[in-house]
Enzyme design. Structure first.
Site, mmCIF file in Angstrom:
data_model
loop_
_atom_site.group_PDB
_atom_site.id
_atom_site.type_symbol
_atom_site.label_atom_id
_atom_site.label_comp_id
_atom_site.label_asym_id
_atom_site.label_seq_id
_atom_site.Cartn_x
_atom_site.Cartn_y
_atom_site.Cartn_z
ATOM 1 N N GLN A 245 52.953 36.353 49.467
ATOM 2 C CA GLN A 245 53.225 37.799 49.506
ATOM 3 C C GLN A 245 53.902 38.238 50.785
ATOM 4 O O GLN A 245 54.366 39.381 50.883
ATOM 5 C CB GLN A 245 51.923 38.575 49.305
ATOM 6 C CG GLN A 245 50.964 38.467 50.486
ATOM 7 C CD GLN A 245 49.615 39.085 50.219
ATOM 8 O OE1 GLN A 245 48.770 38.517 49.523
ATOM 9 N NE2 GLN A 245 49.390 40.259 50.784
ATOM 10 N N CYS A 251 48.995 42.111 47.668
ATOM 11 C CA CYS A 251 48.087 41.142 47.042
ATOM 12 C C CYS A 251 47.694 41.584 45.638
ATOM 13 O O CYS A 251 47.625 40.774 44.714
ATOM 14 C CB CYS A 251 46.839 40.948 47.893
ATOM 15 S SG CYS A 251 45.941 42.473 48.223
ATOM 16 N N PHE A 295 45.275 48.829 43.310
ATOM 17 C CA PHE A 295 44.100 48.280 42.632
ATOM 18 C C PHE A 295 44.462 47.553 41.344
ATOM 19 O O PHE A 295 45.182 48.098 40.500
ATOM 20 C CB PHE A 295 43.086 49.398 42.365
ATOM 21 C CG PHE A 295 42.343 49.749 43.601
ATOM 22 C CD1 PHE A 295 41.159 49.103 43.910
ATOM 23 C CD2 PHE A 295 42.872 50.643 44.514
ATOM 24 C CE1 PHE A 295 40.493 49.356 45.089
ATOM 25 C CE2 PHE A 295 42.205 50.911 45.701
ATOM 26 C CZ PHE A 295 41.012 50.272 45.986
ATOM 27 N N TYR A 297 42.950 47.023 38.596
ATOM 28 C CA TYR A 297 42.654 47.704 37.328
ATOM 29 C C TYR A 297 43.845 48.567 36.907
ATOM 30 O O TYR A 297 44.223 48.604 35.736
ATOM 31 C CB TYR A 297 41.407 48.591 37.485
ATOM 32 C CG TYR A 297 40.983 49.275 36.203
ATOM 33 C CD1 TYR A 297 40.167 48.626 35.283
ATOM 34 C CD2 TYR A 297 41.407 50.568 35.904
ATOM 35 C CE1 TYR A 297 39.784 49.246 34.099
ATOM 36 C CE2 TYR A 297 41.028 51.192 34.726
ATOM 37 C CZ TYR A 297 40.217 50.527 33.826
ATOM 38 O OH TYR A 297 39.842 51.140 32.654
ATOM 39 N N TYR A 340 37.334 46.542 33.204
ATOM 40 C CA TYR A 340 36.528 45.899 34.231
ATOM 41 C C TYR A 340 35.590 44.939 33.507
ATOM 42 O O TYR A 340 35.011 45.303 32.470
ATOM 43 C CB TYR A 340 35.697 46.914 35.003
ATOM 44 C CG TYR A 340 36.430 47.554 36.167
ATOM 45 C CD1 TYR A 340 36.755 46.802 37.299
ATOM 46 C CD2 TYR A 340 36.782 48.892 36.153
ATOM 47 C CE1 TYR A 340 37.416 47.375 38.373
ATOM 48 C CE2 TYR A 340 37.445 49.473 37.227
ATOM 49 C CZ TYR A 340 37.759 48.708 38.332
ATOM 50 O OH TYR A 340 38.416 49.268 39.392
ATOM 51 N N HIS A 398 40.747 42.275 49.572
ATOM 52 C CA HIS A 398 41.879 41.447 49.171
ATOM 53 C C HIS A 398 41.760 41.106 47.683
ATOM 54 O O HIS A 398 40.702 40.697 47.228
ATOM 55 C CB HIS A 398 41.862 40.181 50.031
ATOM 56 C CG HIS A 398 43.029 39.274 49.835
ATOM 57 N ND1 HIS A 398 44.323 39.725 49.784
ATOM 58 C CD2 HIS A 398 43.089 37.929 49.700
ATOM 59 C CE1 HIS A 398 45.135 38.686 49.617
ATOM 60 N NE2 HIS A 398 44.410 37.586 49.562
#
Ligand SMILES: *[C@@H]1O[C@H](CO)[C@@H](O)[C@H](O)[C@H]1NC(C)=O
Ligand SMILES: *[C@@H]1O[C@H](CO)[C@@H](O)[C@H](O)[C@H]1NC(C)=O
Ligand SMILES: *[C@@H]1O[C@H](CO)[C@@H](O)[C@H](O)[C@H]1NC(C)=O
Length: 454
Positions: A245, A251, A295, A297, A340, A398
């Site tokens: 990255q 990340c 994030f 998700y 999730y 991370h």
């Protein structure tokens, strides 16, 4: 959403803060309760611009109940989840709503207004019919004031310094994992390292940790294999190559694309081996903050369903914040479902993760990066509690990709096998193993599973 602009200023400005993601810090308790959802005309397309909302013409009451049940004013039942401490997503009556929680940032002072959202997006579950949306809680929530630690540019622009003593301390203290000195770390500043290590971690106080598992889960767990590795399932590898990255806090994009890539390989028995573009995410979505974090998700999941991923060649990696350069003619690859692990943020645990991994393929996970982790070379990692006094780095969050689990032959220690995005020279050929079963560094608290459409 001015965070990307702020990111650019951050490098140029005389005084800068290091933060990633949005600074909003809202908990489950802040958000649970009755909300009023306001929407614009439901006639938009996926490219709708919600920075400039039109007139709000729809109003719906929705109650968000424990642990993940959403009920609207017509008694339709749906689901909801927190997205870490950043906002929440509601799915009810055929529509899906997402917005970041409201915050205001003046200098180092952040006020989180957890009873309100910023402008976000509402769409039907077929992803055809879009509107802009925002929500207000029926009973007010007190604003929360936090003062972020001030870090001046001078300190953060300092080069990282070797600390051989720190590395030998780690190796003397324990023999579960081996630490090494990575010479190229000195070419980077503390700011670069903070970004590479992920987004700024909130203290996990008040946030989810691994959930306990019930009896049925334990019975099912007994039927899962003792060990699993998607790099070698009866001699076949389903994991795409390790990437790097660079100095961008992307990340979350690499980890999300890695899970997508592997799952497409699994679904097509390796006939398709795509490599997807993290730059498309860094440059093109308002669901994340470019090189300042995001994030999984929202990226592997919601972005994967809303916009879809493009191949690497369509938007090659630049490793910096940039305007969106994705060719709009490129083919998009979508996700049919996401969640999730466990069903909502707060329901994840070791057994749910094992089941999701073996059943569907690699899952995207997050964990807290302490300074000792950067020196990992091999073995089963756990946090040593040691600090690196030369390099004052913040605790970060991370995102990485879970590809397997097992038990160490010699020590009997249970571990997860994880793909990182720091190149193949780092760790065990770009992978690492970390203690499993005790929510080490919160690694069992926020896994995300997705179902791509190959
Ligand atoms: C919606 O919520 C508001 C605020 O709590 C309340 O005044 C109103 O009666 C509710 N409307 C419906 C249709 O339930
Ligand atoms: C977020 O809120 C929690 C609990 O309300 C608090 O303990 C924590 O320090 C806050 N974290 C940040 C980064 O502001
Ligand atoms: C895959 O696993 C099998 C069984 O553990 C082992 O014999 C084999 O050498 C492994 N293959 C690769 C390519 O690592």
């Amino acid at each position: 959403m001015k965070t990307r602009v702020f990111g650019a200023l951050l490098l140029a400005g005389a005084l800068a803060l290091v933060y990633a993601d949005t600074p909003a810090n809202c908990t489950f308790d802040d958000v649970m309760g009755d909300w009023i959802l306001y929407e614009t005309e439901r006639s938009g397309k996926a490219d709708i611009d919600c920075d400039d909302m039109g007139p709000l013409v729809h109003k719906t009451n929705v109650s968000l109940l424990y642990p993940n049940i959403a009920v609207d004013e017509y008694a339709n039942r749906g689901t909801w989840t927190m997205i870490y401490n950043q906002g929440f997503e509601i799915k009810v009556a055929g529509r899906s709503y997402f917005a970041f929680s409201m915050y205001q940032k003046t200098g180092t002072k952040v006020v989180s207004y957890c009873g309100k959202t910023l402008s976000g997006w509402s769409r039907d579950v077929t992803v055809r019919n879009w509107a802009c949306y925002r929500a207000v809680k029926a009973t007010p929530v007190d604003p929360k004031v936090e003062v972020l630690p001030l870090r001046d540019t001078l300190q953060m622009s300092q080069s990282y310094k070797y600390n051989k003593q720190f590395v030998s301390q780690i190796n003397e203290l324990q023999d579960s994992w081996v630490a090494t000195v990575y010479p190229h770390y000195e070419e980077k500043t503390l700011h670069d390292h903070t970004r590479r290590n992920g987004g700024k971690a909130s203290s996990f106080l008040g946030l989810a940790r691994a959930a306990s598992s019930n009896v049925m889960r334990r019975l099912k767990d007994a039927m899962l294999p003792q060990a699993w590795d998607w790099r070698n399932v009866s001699g076949v590898n389903y994991v795409s190559p390790v990437r790097s990255q660079g100095n961008c806090g992307s990340c979350y994009a690499f980890a999300s694309m890695a899970a997508l890539e592997s799952r497409v390989r699994i679904l097509t028995n390796n006939e398709q081996k795509p490599v997807f573009s993290p730059q498309d995410i860094v440059g093109c979505t308002k669901l994340a903050q470019g090189c300042d974090g995001g994030f999984p998700y929202l990226i592997a999941g919601r972005y994967g369903q809303d916009q879809g991923a493009v191949l690497e060649e369509c938007s090659p990696y630049e490793g910096k914040n940039d305007v969106c350069r994705t060719d709009s003619n490129c083919l998009r690859h979508y996700v049919s479902n996401y969640r999730y692990v466990g069903g909502y943020y707060g329901a994840c645990n070791e057994m749910e993760m094992k089941a999701a991994l073996v059943k569907g393929g690699p899952v995207v996970i997050g964990f807290e990066v302490y300074p000792d982790f950067m020196h990992y070379k091999g073995g089963v990692y756990h946090y040593t509690g040691l600090t690196d006094k030369f390099n004052p780095l913040e605790l970060t969050n991370h995102a990485v990709t879970l590809v397997g689990y097992g038990v160490d032959d010699k020590t009997g220690e249970k571990f997860w096998t994880v793909k990182n995005s720091w190149g193949t020279q780092w760790g065990e050929d770009g992978f690492f193993r970390i203690r499993r079963g005790n929510d080490e560094c919160a690694i069992e608290s926020m896994a995300v599973e997705i179902i791509p459409i190959p």
